[in-house]
Design a protein around this motif. Structure first.
Motif, short mmCIF file in Angstrom:
data_model
loop_
_atom_site.label_atom_id
_atom_site.label_comp_id
_atom_site.label_asym_id
_atom_site.label_seq_id
_atom_site.Cartn_x
_atom_site.Cartn_y
_atom_site.Cartn_z
N ARG A 134 -2.61 13.65 -3.60
CA ARG A 134 -2.37 13.04 -4.64
C ARG A 134 -3.22 11.09 -4.34
NH1 ARG A 134 -0.57 10.27 -8.53
NH2 ARG A 134 2.18 10.07 -6.88
N MET A 135 -3.06 10.72 -3.33
CA MET A 135 -3.78 9.23 -2.72
C MET A 135 -4.66 9.14 -2.48
SD MET A 135 -0.46 6.83 -1.82
CE MET A 135 -1.40 5.83 -1.98
N VAL A 136 -5.82 10.37 -1.13
CA VAL A 136 -6.41 10.37 -0.18
C VAL A 136 -7.13 11.78 -0.33
CG1 VAL A 136 -4.57 8.77 1.25
CG2 VAL A 136 -5.39 11.57 1.37
N HIS A 137 -6.89 12.56 -1.87
CA HIS A 137 -7.23 13.63 -2.05
C HIS A 137 -8.16 14.96 -0.28
CE1 HIS A 137 -7.99 12.05 -6.00
NE2 HIS A 137 -7.82 10.92 -5.53
N HIS A 146 2.14 3.46 1.91
CA HIS A 146 1.50 1.89 3.47
C HIS A 146 0.54 2.07 3.87
CE1 HIS A 146 3.70 -1.32 0.63
NE2 HIS A 146 5.04 -0.99 1.19
N ARG A 147 0.60 3.06 4.58
CA ARG A 147 -0.20 3.42 5.57
C ARG A 147 -1.77 3.60 5.31
NH1 ARG A 147 1.88 3.55 11.46
NH2 ARG A 147 3.92 3.07 10.93
N ALA A 148 -1.36 4.57 4.26
CA ALA A 148 -2.46 5.36 3.29
C ALA A 148 -3.65 4.30 2.38
CB ALA A 148 -1.93 5.82 2.23
N ARG A 175 -8.08 0.45 2.77
CA ARG A 175 -8.65 -1.04 3.08
C ARG A 175 -10.08 -0.34 3.84
NH1 ARG A 175 -3.08 -3.93 2.45
NH2 ARG A 175 -2.63 -5.02 -0.42
N ARG A 176 -9.68 -0.10 4.92
CA ARG A 176 -10.47 -0.27 6.23
C ARG A 176 -11.35 0.30 5.19
NH1 ARG A 176 -5.74 0.75 9.03
NH2 ARG A 176 -6.44 3.60 9.28
N ARG A 177 -11.19 1.83 4.91
CA ARG A 177 -12.81 2.64 4.21
C ARG A 177 -13.49 1.42 3.17
NH1 ARG A 177 -10.25 8.75 3.33
NH2 ARG A 177 -9.89 9.14 5.31
N THR A 178 -12.53 0.61 1.86
CA THR A 178 -13.54 0.28 1.61
C THR A 178 -14.00 -1.13 2.12
OG1 THR A 178 -11.65 0.43 -0.34
CG2 THR A 178 -12.82 -1.59 -0.46
N SER A 179 -13.51 -2.10 3.20
CA SER A 179 -14.42 -2.77 3.68
C SER A 179 -15.80 -2.72 4.11
CB SER A 179 -13.10 -3.32 4.69
OG SER A 179 -12.30 -3.88 4.85
N TYR A 180 -15.72 -0.74 5.01
CA TYR A 180 -16.37 -0.39 5.72
C TYR A 180 -17.61 0.63 4.55
CZ TYR A 180 -20.26 3.50 7.46
OH TYR A 180 -20.59 3.84 8.02
N GLU A 204 -12.19 1.11 -3.77
CA GLU A 204 -12.14 0.47 -4.64
C GLU A 204 -10.92 0.59 -5.76
OE1 GLU A 204 -10.27 -3.46 -5.31
OE2 GLU A 204 -11.96 -3.17 -3.34
N ILE A 205 -11.45 1.56 -6.76
CA ILE A 205 -10.55 2.11 -7.72
C ILE A 205 -9.43 3.30 -7.04
CG2 ILE A 205 -10.81 3.39 -9.08
CD1 ILE A 205 -13.90 2.35 -9.88
N ARG A 206 -9.56 3.63 -6.23
CA ARG A 206 -8.43 4.71 -5.49
C ARG A 206 -7.36 3.68 -4.94
NH1 ARG A 206 -11.92 8.97 -2.34
NH2 ARG A 206 -9.85 9.06 -1.49
N ARG A 207 -8.14 2.42 -3.95
CA ARG A 207 -7.18 1.46 -3.74
C ARG A 207 -6.19 0.63 -4.98
NH1 ARG A 207 -6.47 -3.34 -2.97
NH2 ARG A 207 -8.95 -4.50 -4.46
#
Length: 241
Positions: A27-30, A69-71, A76-81, A93-96
């Motif tokens: 549900r978090m990472v789809h 936490h790992r998700a 966060r890493r995906r958001t930075s990229y 960012e919304i998903r994070r």
């Protein structure tokens, strides 16, 4: 506890909690495949840490929080990229933020919702029957590829390919990790019940091998059947199954 004792505890907890953990992560990472990888990372962490630190009072919650936490770290890493790509970055960012908010009430989550979403996703009609069977036993039953292969008397690489293809198909077809719309519910529920029935049938009357029956498959089908009936209590077909 010895290392062997801890390992048995971890295996037991994984069998009971894996569907809930993977369902919440999906549900978090789809992405079902990614969710399973994150959950297994948490499982490895338990195998590494519990022999030294001891088994937590609530081992299921420990695995759930570790996996989530790992998700969040991944998001966060995906958001930075994604900051280089504004549109993608906003979505991540919304998903994070949503994922971080979930940590506050992770222990109070309605378990059934995530498991039910996962059950309907693993049995999605876009997958062939053998793919639904293998993916359901893997995600909902917590069985290993070797156990599934042994149960259905097929080579282990064959089962691995079926599971991989099923995950890839769900990703490529952009199947959402959610309950089907009311108009699709009947078809999707029929698919879920069909998979459970086929698992029981294979256990009750084996299609090959030296044994007439495979009790472990019957027991797994009964467990999944009770789960389905409990999660959709208003559906007579689930209770009939």
């Amino acid at each position: 506890m010895t290392v062997g004792d801890v390992r048995r505890v971890v295996e037991a907890v994984w069998r009971m909690e894996s569907a809930r953990v993977v369902g919440g992560l999906a549900r978090m990472v789809h992405d079902v495949g990614l969710a399973e990888e994150l959950a297994q990372d948490a499982l490895v962490a338990a195998l590494e840490q519990w022999p030294e630190s001891g088994v937590p009072d609530n081992p299921g919650a420990w695995i759930t929080l570790t996996a989530k936490h790992r998700a969040i770290d991944l998001l966060r890493r995906r958001t930075s990229y994604g900051r280089k790509l504004e549109e993608v970055g906003r979505d991540l960012e919304i998903r994070r933020e949503a994922a971080e908010a979930e940590l506050d009430d992770v222990l109070d989550d309605h378990v059934g919702d995530d498991v039910l979403r996962l059950l309907f996703t693993a049995c999605h009609p876009v997958l062939p029957t053998e793919g639904r069977l293998a993916l359901t036993l893997r995600l909902l039953g917590g069985l290993t590829t070797r156990e599934i292969a042994r149960a259905f008397l097929v080579p282990e690489p064959t089962v691995g390919q079926r599971i991989s293809r099923a995950k890839r198909t769900l990703t490529e077809r952009r199947v959402r990790i959610e309950m089907p719309a009311p108009a699709e519910m009947a078809e999707r529920l029929s698919s879920v019940l069909e998979v459970i029935y086929l698992i029981f049938n294979e256990g009750y009357s084996a299609t090959g091998g030296g044994d007439w029956t495979r009790p472990e498959l019957c027991e797994e089908a009964l467990r999944l059947g009770r789960l389905a009936a409990g999660l959709v209590p208003g559906e007579p077909e689930a209770h009939c199954l």
